[in-house]
Design a protein around this motif. Structure first.
Motif, short mmCIF file in Angstrom:
data_model
loop_
_atom_site.label_atom_id
_atom_site.label_comp_id
_atom_site.label_asym_id
_atom_site.label_seq_id
_atom_site.Cartn_x
_atom_site.Cartn_y
_atom_site.Cartn_z
N PHE A 23 8.27 1.18 71.01
CA PHE A 23 8.87 1.22 72.35
C PHE A 23 10.03 0.24 72.39
O PHE A 23 9.90 -0.92 72.01
CB PHE A 23 7.83 0.86 73.42
N GLN A 24 11.17 0.73 72.87
CA GLN A 24 12.38 -0.08 73.01
C GLN A 24 12.71 -0.24 74.49
O GLN A 24 12.92 0.75 75.20
CB GLN A 24 13.55 0.61 72.30
N SER A 25 12.75 -1.51 74.94
CA SER A 25 13.15 -1.77 76.33
C SER A 25 14.67 -1.80 76.42
O SER A 25 15.37 -1.77 75.39
CB SER A 25 12.55 -3.10 76.81
N PHE A 26 15.17 -1.90 77.67
CA PHE A 26 16.62 -1.92 77.85
C PHE A 26 17.23 -3.21 77.31
O PHE A 26 18.43 -3.26 77.06
CB PHE A 26 16.96 -1.75 79.33
N LEU A 27 16.42 -4.25 77.15
CA LEU A 27 16.94 -5.53 76.66
C LEU A 27 16.89 -5.63 75.14
O LEU A 27 17.51 -6.52 74.56
CB LEU A 27 16.16 -6.69 77.28
N LYS A 47 13.32 -4.56 63.70
CA LYS A 47 13.55 -4.79 65.13
C LYS A 47 13.94 -6.24 65.30
O LYS A 47 13.11 -7.15 65.08
CB LYS A 47 12.31 -4.45 65.95
N ASP A 48 15.20 -6.47 65.65
CA ASP A 48 15.69 -7.83 65.81
C ASP A 48 15.16 -8.41 67.12
O ASP A 48 15.00 -7.71 68.12
CB ASP A 48 17.22 -7.87 65.81
N SER A 49 14.91 -9.72 67.09
CA SER A 49 14.47 -10.41 68.31
C SER A 49 15.67 -10.66 69.23
O SER A 49 16.82 -10.72 68.76
CB SER A 49 13.79 -11.74 67.95
N TRP A 50 15.42 -10.75 70.52
CA TRP A 50 16.51 -10.95 71.48
C TRP A 50 16.35 -12.30 72.14
O TRP A 50 15.21 -12.68 72.49
CB TRP A 50 16.48 -9.83 72.52
N SER A 89 18.44 -13.15 66.28
CA SER A 89 17.87 -12.23 65.28
C SER A 89 17.42 -12.99 64.04
O SER A 89 17.49 -12.48 62.94
CB SER A 89 18.91 -11.16 64.90
N TYR A 90 16.99 -14.26 64.25
CA TYR A 90 16.56 -15.05 63.10
C TYR A 90 15.21 -14.58 62.55
O TYR A 90 14.91 -14.74 61.38
CB TYR A 90 16.45 -16.54 63.49
N PHE A 91 14.37 -14.03 63.42
CA PHE A 91 13.03 -13.63 63.00
C PHE A 91 12.81 -12.15 63.33
O PHE A 91 12.05 -11.81 64.24
CB PHE A 91 11.97 -14.50 63.69
#
Length: 334
Positions: free
Chosen positions: A231-235, A252-255, A258-260
């Protein structure tokens, strides 16, 4: 893509190198192999005892070499073809059983293989020596070797090392009591694996037509399958696909940083020489329902882009559109 995102993967199919061959009047056959040799085996006199003679020039050996400018098969290389004939007659009394190379595929004087690297090609290479296996009048198995040759197509003189590519021979046995009989031959077709071990050895009256089919990797559209959902949210930033060597990874990069990154899916092909799996993202197909065959029927055949729903009598009751991840099948029909 936002909402539920489907991740589809299509892994390439690897087929090993094959030797494809066909005898006259027969269908093509295949065997997974690396190399092959075709030798003509004389059979004249193989069915009765007499005095046999191999005259001067009646044994001809053809072979191809990859020659190198430096020792240990290094440096620049090229392919040369050479031909030798016997310069000394061979005579024996008995029944011809077979012909073998004195330096053969499974090793010879000093061990090793005919396909190994050879250093210093000066004079006649021992890989062209042959032996005649025969049964004498007392039923003893004996051997007559032929190792005296002269080059009628000479290799270049600057060879430092070489590797055998192929070889074949042709030999005429003359029955001294019936010198006008025409020679007859059998053909030996031998296939080797990557370790130069014999995996097939066929002796017949005819030689086959042979094609070397290189190894290949290829994709089939119907092999695409659903491997993950997320699931991908708008953020959330877009999913990231990374291809590296023969592997494909979905991150899936963190917001907002994108370090983790989170690894969603990773797959590598079985053969490192193949390209990586193809990854496709789709947020619409996840919402589509899979169509299934009606009750009492079975999914059996893929016809073009449709699945055939077959009843117990083998009749097609209905066809549905094939969707990767939804359906499977037993066979493909054009």
């Amino acid at each position: 893509m936002k909402g539920e995102v489907c991740i589809f993967a299509n892994t390439p199919i690897w087929e090993p190198k094959k030797i494809r061959y066909r005898y006259p009047g027969e269908a093509w056959q295949e065997i997974a192999g690396e190399s092959y040799l075709i030798d003509l085996l004389p059979i004249l006199g193989g069915d009765y005892p007499t005095t046999w003679l191999v005259k001067l020039g009646d044994l001809i050996v053809d072979f191809s070499l990859r020659v190198f400018s430096f020792y240990d098969c290094s440096g620049n290389s090229s392919v040369v073809h050479t031909k030798y004939v016997n310069t000394w007659p061979a005579q024996f009394v008995g029944t011809v059983l077979s012909i073998r190379w004195m330096f053969g595929e499974a090793g010879g004087p000093g061990g090793g293989s005919v396909f190994d690297c050879g250093n210093g090609l000066f004079g006649v290479p021992p890989t062209i020596w042959i032996s005649i296996i025969y049964k004498d009048t007392n039923n003893n198995i004996r051997e007559a070797g032929i190792s005296d040759y002269a080059a009628i197509i000479k290799p270049p003189g600057n060879i430092r090392s070489w590797k055998m590519i192929s070889r074949s021979f042709k030999i005429h046995f003359t029955d001294i009591t019936r010198p006008d009989d025409p020679p007859k031959y059998q053909c030996q077709f031998t296939v080797f694996d990557v370790f130069n071990q014999v995996i097939s050895n066929i002796i017949r009256d005819d030689c086959p037509e042979v094609i070397v089919v290189p190894e290949r990797c290829y994709y089939k559209a119907e092999n695409e399958r659903l491997v993950a959902k997320i699931f991908q949210s708008f953020l959330d930033p877009p999913l990231r696909i990374e291809y590296q060597g023969n592997c494909a990874t979905v991150w899936k990069d963190s917001w907002p940083l994108s370090y983790f990154p989170l690894m969603i899916y990773k797959e590598c092909t079985d053969n490192p020489n193949c390209p990586p799996p193809r990854i496709r993202l789709d947020n619409k197909k996840c919402k589509e329902e899979c169509r299934q065959c009606p009750p009492g029927t079975a999914i059996k055949v893929l016809l073009g882009g449709n699945i055939a729903c077959v009843d117990a009598f083998g009749c097609i009751i209905k066809e549905i559109k094939f969707k990767p991840g939804c359906n499977s099948y037993d066979c493909i029909c054009g």
